[in-house]
Enzyme design. Structure first.
Site, PDB file in Angstrom:
ATOM      1  N   GLY A 143       2.924  -1.163   4.298  1.00  0.00           N
ATOM      2  CA  GLY A 143       2.910   0.269   4.006  1.00  0.00           C
ATOM      3  C   GLY A 143       4.318   0.762   3.738  1.00  0.00           C
ATOM      4  O   GLY A 143       4.858   0.613   2.639  1.00  0.00           O
ATOM      5  N   GLY A 144       4.956   1.333   4.769  1.00  0.00           N
ATOM      6  CA  GLY A 144       6.270   1.959   4.623  1.00  0.00           C
ATOM      7  C   GLY A 144       7.289   1.106   3.874  1.00  0.00           C
ATOM      8  O   GLY A 144       7.973   1.604   2.965  1.00  0.00           O
ATOM      9  N   GLU A 169      -6.806   4.486   7.982  1.00  0.00           N
ATOM     10  CA  GLU A 169      -6.679   5.926   7.687  1.00  0.00           C
ATOM     11  C   GLU A 169      -7.956   6.452   7.047  1.00  0.00           C
ATOM     12  O   GLU A 169      -8.344   7.598   7.259  1.00  0.00           O
ATOM     13  CB  GLU A 169      -5.447   6.158   6.793  1.00  0.00           C
ATOM     14  CG  GLU A 169      -4.160   5.964   7.591  1.00  0.00           C
ATOM     15  CD  GLU A 169      -2.979   5.423   6.811  1.00  0.00           C
ATOM     16  OE1 GLU A 169      -2.971   5.509   5.567  1.00  0.00           O
ATOM     17  OE2 GLU A 169      -2.055   4.890   7.464  1.00  0.00           O
ATOM     18  N   ASN A 173       0.863  -1.185   0.000  1.00  0.00           N
ATOM     19  CA  ASN A 173       0.000   0.000   0.000  1.00  0.00           C
ATOM     20  C   ASN A 173       0.899   1.233   0.000  1.00  0.00           C
ATOM     21  O   ASN A 173       1.484   1.575   1.026  1.00  0.00           O
ATOM     22  CB  ASN A 173      -0.889  -0.053   1.258  1.00  0.00           C
ATOM     23  CG  ASN A 173      -1.697   1.211   1.453  1.00  0.00           C
ATOM     24  OD1 ASN A 173      -1.805   2.040   0.548  1.00  0.00           O
ATOM     25  ND2 ASN A 173      -2.272   1.365   2.639  1.00  0.00           N
ATOM     26  N   TRP A 174       0.996   1.850  -1.160  1.00  0.00           N
ATOM     27  CA  TRP A 174       1.929   2.975  -1.288  1.00  0.00           C
ATOM     28  C   TRP A 174       1.383   4.264  -0.654  1.00  0.00           C
ATOM     29  O   TRP A 174       2.104   5.252  -0.555  1.00  0.00           O
ATOM     30  CB  TRP A 174       2.271   3.231  -2.767  1.00  0.00           C
ATOM     31  CG  TRP A 174       2.916   2.077  -3.480  1.00  0.00           C
ATOM     32  CD1 TRP A 174       3.200   0.825  -2.965  1.00  0.00           C
ATOM     33  CD2 TRP A 174       3.373   2.052  -4.841  1.00  0.00           C
ATOM     34  NE1 TRP A 174       3.796   0.032  -3.921  1.00  0.00           N
ATOM     35  CE2 TRP A 174       3.913   0.755  -5.089  1.00  0.00           C
ATOM     36  CE3 TRP A 174       3.373   2.977  -5.881  1.00  0.00           C
ATOM     37  CZ2 TRP A 174       4.445   0.395  -6.325  1.00  0.00           C
ATOM     38  CZ3 TRP A 174       3.897   2.621  -7.121  1.00  0.00           C
ATOM     39  CH2 TRP A 174       4.427   1.342  -7.326  1.00  0.00           C
ATOM     40  N   LYS A 175       0.129   4.231  -0.284  1.00  0.00           N
ATOM     41  CA  LYS A 175      -0.528   5.412   0.320  1.00  0.00           C
ATOM     42  C   LYS A 175      -0.313   6.648  -0.576  1.00  0.00           C
ATOM     43  O   LYS A 175      -0.236   6.505  -1.796  1.00  0.00           O
ATOM     44  CB  LYS A 175      -0.042   5.621   1.755  1.00  0.00           C
ATOM     45  CG  LYS A 175      -0.221   4.360   2.589  1.00  0.00           C
ATOM     46  CD  LYS A 175      -0.016   4.571   4.065  1.00  0.00           C
ATOM     47  CE  LYS A 175      -0.180   3.235   4.782  1.00  0.00           C
ATOM     48  NZ  LYS A 175      -0.047   3.337   6.232  1.00  0.00           N
ATOM     49  N   GLU A 208      -5.051  -5.117  10.676  1.00  0.00           N
ATOM     50  CA  GLU A 208      -4.014  -4.110  10.876  1.00  0.00           C
ATOM     51  C   GLU A 208      -4.279  -3.375  12.183  1.00  0.00           C
ATOM     52  O   GLU A 208      -5.075  -2.432  12.219  1.00  0.00           O
ATOM     53  CB  GLU A 208      -4.035  -3.091   9.729  1.00  0.00           C
ATOM     54  CG  GLU A 208      -3.794  -3.700   8.367  1.00  0.00           C
ATOM     55  CD  GLU A 208      -3.298  -2.657   7.384  1.00  0.00           C
ATOM     56  OE1 GLU A 208      -2.179  -2.821   6.905  1.00  0.00           O
ATOM     57  OE2 GLU A 208      -4.010  -1.675   7.142  1.00  0.00           O
ATOM     58  N   SER A 251       3.720  -2.095  10.405  1.00  0.00           N
ATOM     59  CA  SER A 251       5.173  -2.133  10.605  1.00  0.00           C
ATOM     60  C   SER A 251       5.788  -3.488  10.266  1.00  0.00           C
ATOM     61  O   SER A 251       6.751  -3.937  10.888  1.00  0.00           O
ATOM     62  CB  SER A 251       5.544  -1.719  12.040  1.00  0.00           C
ATOM     63  OG  SER A 251       5.142  -0.383  12.269  1.00  0.00           O
ATOM     64  N   GLY A 259       2.655   2.267  10.803  1.00  0.00           N
ATOM     65  CA  GLY A 259       3.565   3.398  10.628  1.00  0.00           C
ATOM     66  C   GLY A 259       4.278   3.802  11.909  1.00  0.00           C
ATOM     67  O   GLY A 259       4.928   4.840  11.970  1.00  0.00           O
ATOM     68  N   HIS A 296      -9.386   0.875   5.099  1.00  0.00           N
ATOM     69  CA  HIS A 296      -8.093   1.074   5.761  1.00  0.00           C
ATOM     70  C   HIS A 296      -8.311   2.014   6.953  1.00  0.00           C
ATOM     71  O   HIS A 296      -9.132   2.920   6.890  1.00  0.00           O
ATOM     72  CB  HIS A 296      -7.083   1.665   4.772  1.00  0.00           C
ATOM     73  CG  HIS A 296      -5.702   1.697   5.343  1.00  0.00           C
ATOM     74  ND1 HIS A 296      -5.298   2.687   6.208  1.00  0.00           N
ATOM     75  CD2 HIS A 296      -4.654   0.846   5.211  1.00  0.00           C
ATOM     76  CE1 HIS A 296      -4.049   2.435   6.575  1.00  0.00           C
ATOM     77  NE2 HIS A 296      -3.642   1.327   5.982  1.00  0.00           N
TER      78      HIS A 296
HETATM   79  P1  PGA Z   1       2.982   0.248   7.699  1.00  0.00           P
HETATM   80  O1  PGA Z   1       1.497   0.437   7.106  1.00  0.00           O
HETATM   81  O2  PGA Z   1       3.533  -1.014   7.115  1.00  0.00           O
HETATM   82  O3  PGA Z   1       3.717   1.478   7.271  1.00  0.00           O
HETATM   83  O4  PGA Z   1       2.831   0.154   9.200  1.00  0.00           O
HETATM   84  C1  PGA Z   1       0.650  -0.654   6.875  1.00  0.00           C
HETATM   85  C2  PGA Z   1      -0.642  -0.165   6.250  1.00  0.00           C
HETATM   86  O5  PGA Z   1      -1.132   0.891   6.685  1.00  0.00           O
HETATM   87  O6  PGA Z   1      -1.211  -0.785   5.332  1.00  0.00           O
END
Ligand code: PGA
Length: 250
Positions: A233-234, A96, A9-11, A166, A212, A172, A94
């Site tokens: 994510g990251g 967010e 997930n590149w956000k 998640e 993470s 993050g 998600h």
């Molecule tokens: P993260 O994000 O790996 O940066 O913790 C995961 C996600 O939000 O899908």
């Protein structure tokens, strides 16, 4: 029996050229092709990235789509549009989106209906915030998210969905759920699916861990019987980290 999946997930990251460089670097790397990889770039690049992955085992997703079929919804993307450019997967719910865009389970259930009606695969995200875990309310929160988001679906429809657990406190933050915490919740989610849909159906649903996840912890997380991969994510913003995670199934 279940697909092993690693989705990135590149956000809201990467300019156009950076995004193209990232997908090319991932595609040029050596990865285990029994694992389904999914790139989930910002939707503005999705069409071009669909073109880039042709001939590879990589699938492409987008990060959100509308609960409405079409019409006067400025700024939104419909499931039919997403389908028409060759995207196969869409993130739904998600944390967010839940937090910053106030997306409720009832709306997320409608988004899933739109996606399934357009032959797309929803990746339905659930997760508790830290206060909910500290209050030992995390199982109730997840139960509610799973029931309200998914339980209106038929068996066949559910089998076209992927679930991602998640924990919000791990996203993050650099704090990962321990391998035991991940397995405990994944097992709980699967037991909810077994209760509602039966063992055979529940055993076909991939449940991904997100929060993470990185090359140093992916192997331990993915070794759990109910953890079928990761939503990254990251670490998905770096091709070598993403590929190392994809190669972490033992
Ligand atoms: P993260 O994000 O790996 O940066 O913790 C995961 C996600 O939000 O899908």
């Amino acid at each position: 029996m279940r697909r092993q999946i690693v989705a990135g997930n590149w956000k809201m990251n990467k300019t156009h050229d950076e995004a193209i460089e990232l997908i090319e670097n991932i595609l040029n790397a050596t990865y285990d092709d029994s694992v389904q990889l999914i790139a989930i770039p910002p939707s503005v690049y999705a069409s071009e990235i669909v073109g880039k992955v042709v001939g590879s085992k990589m699938g492409v997703g987008v990060q959100n789509s509308s609960q409405h079929a079409a019409g006067a919804y400025t700024g939104e993307l419909s499931s039919a549009m997403v389908k028409s450019i060759g995207v196969e997967y869409v993130l739904v719910g998600h944390s967010e989106r839940r937090e910053y865009f106030n997306e409720q389970n009832s709306v997320l259930a409608k988004k899933i209906d739109q996606l399934l009606a357009n032959d797309l695969t929803p990746i339905y995200c659930c997760g508790e915030v830290l206060e909910e875990r500290e209050a030992e309310n995390h199982f109730n929160i997840i139960k509610n998210q799973i029931e309200e988001g998914l339980f209106h679906l038929t068996e066949d429809q559910l089998q076209n969905c992927i679930v991602a657990y998640e924990p919000v406190w791990a996203i993050g933050t650099g704090v990962t759920a321990s391998s035991d915490q991940a397995q405990e919740m994944h097992h709980f989610i699967r037991s909810l699916l077994i209760e509602k849909y039966g063992l055979d159906v529940a055993n076909t649903i991939s449940i991904l861990y997100g929060g993470s996840c990185k090359p140093s912890n992916a192997k331990e997380l993915f070794a759990n019987p109910d953890v079928d991969g990761g939503l990254i994510g990251g670490a998905s913003l770096n091709a070598s980290d993403f590929v190392a995670i994809a190669n972490s199934f033992s």
